[in-house]
Design a protein around this motif. Structure first.
Motif, mmCIF file in Angstrom:
data_model
loop_
_atom_site.group_PDB
_atom_site.id
_atom_site.type_symbol
_atom_site.label_atom_id
_atom_site.label_comp_id
_atom_site.label_asym_id
_atom_site.label_seq_id
_atom_site.Cartn_x
_atom_site.Cartn_y
_atom_site.Cartn_z
ATOM 1 N N UNK A 120 0.811 -1.205 -0.156
ATOM 2 C CA UNK A 120 0.118 -0.056 -0.003
ATOM 3 C C UNK A 120 0.898 1.378 0.025
ATOM 4 N N UNK A 121 1.932 1.111 0.546
ATOM 5 C CA UNK A 121 2.765 2.280 0.644
ATOM 6 C C UNK A 121 3.397 2.691 -0.676
ATOM 7 N N UNK A 125 -2.671 4.280 -5.328
ATOM 8 C CA UNK A 125 -3.991 4.566 -4.784
ATOM 9 C C UNK A 125 -4.182 3.626 -3.443
ATOM 10 N N UNK A 126 -3.504 4.170 -2.274
ATOM 11 C CA UNK A 126 -3.413 3.468 -1.239
ATOM 12 C C UNK A 126 -5.090 3.307 -0.579
#
Length: 218
Positions: A120-121, A125-126
């Motif tokens: 996600x980092x 588009x986290x």
């Protein structure tokens, strides 16, 4: 494990320092490993270990080796001793197995959660919602079952090193990893989505359940 089992385990670990003969140390290690695979609870395992420790330590004082005290068939000796102790009930077996599985499951959860956070980092588009795939579940079950099978095989063959060689263990672990990689590639089907906090909470809950069971069970 319960408090009494932890105390006995500590005493046995300290008592091992009394064994000076290297061959006796090696035999005692094999016996301890073999006992771990028996269908008796941890307290009785440590009780057997303590009795054998005392036998070998006393024998050393008389100038005797473990082979002279126990005989040549260590497996038969252990089986005879274990046969005199009460076996675990079906309920105890299930709870003990669950307790032993939980730490592995918790570690796998932490690893999965860590990978999800890292991904996600680096994402454009986290999001805090992570997808659990069929491959993830399959890998978790395979890793836990495979690890327990390997450990059990090593323990049951503690007196026969040729039965489970280092190569066998290496190729088994390699095959498990390869299957897991393939599963994640070919089984990407989403099963559910969980929030990061939910995943973290589940990890904490698994650890808490392990601590509760570990404190209650011998």
């Amino acid at each position: 494990m319960s408090r009494r089992t932890k105390l006995l385990l500590k005493e046995n670990n300290e008592a091992e320092n009394r064994i000076q003969n290297e061959e006796n140390e090696s035999i005692l290690t094999d016996i301890t490993v073999y006992i771990r695979s028996s269908n008796i609870n941890s307290y009785y395992q440590e009780t057997v270990r303590r009795d054998i420790l005392e036998m070998i330590a006393d024998g050393e004082k008389r100038g005797e080796t473990a082979r002279e005290i126990i005989g040549d068939d260590y497996k038969l000796f252990c089986d005879n001793v274990i046969a005199e102790l009460p076996r675990q009930s079906r309920k105890e077996q299930i709870l003990s197995s669950l307790r032993d599985v939980l730490p592995s499951a918790d570690i796998l959860l932490l690893i999965w959660l860590g990978f999800q956070l890292v991904s996600q980092v680096n994402s454009t588009d986290p999001t805090l919602y992570f997808t659990v795939t069929a491959g993830n579940i399959f890998c978790a079950i395979l890793c836990i079952a495979g690890a327990f099978c390997v450990v059990h095989a090593i323990c049951r063959n503690a007196f026969d090193t040729a039965a489970v060689s280092g190569k066998t263990v290496f190729f088994t672990v390699f095959a498990l990893l390869l299957i897991c990689i393939c599963a994640n590639v070919f089984l990407p089907f989403p099963l559910l989505r969980v929030h990061a906090l939910t995943a973290a909470g589940a990890t904490a809950a698994v650890f808490a359940l392990y601590k509760i069971l570990d404190a209650k069970l011998d």
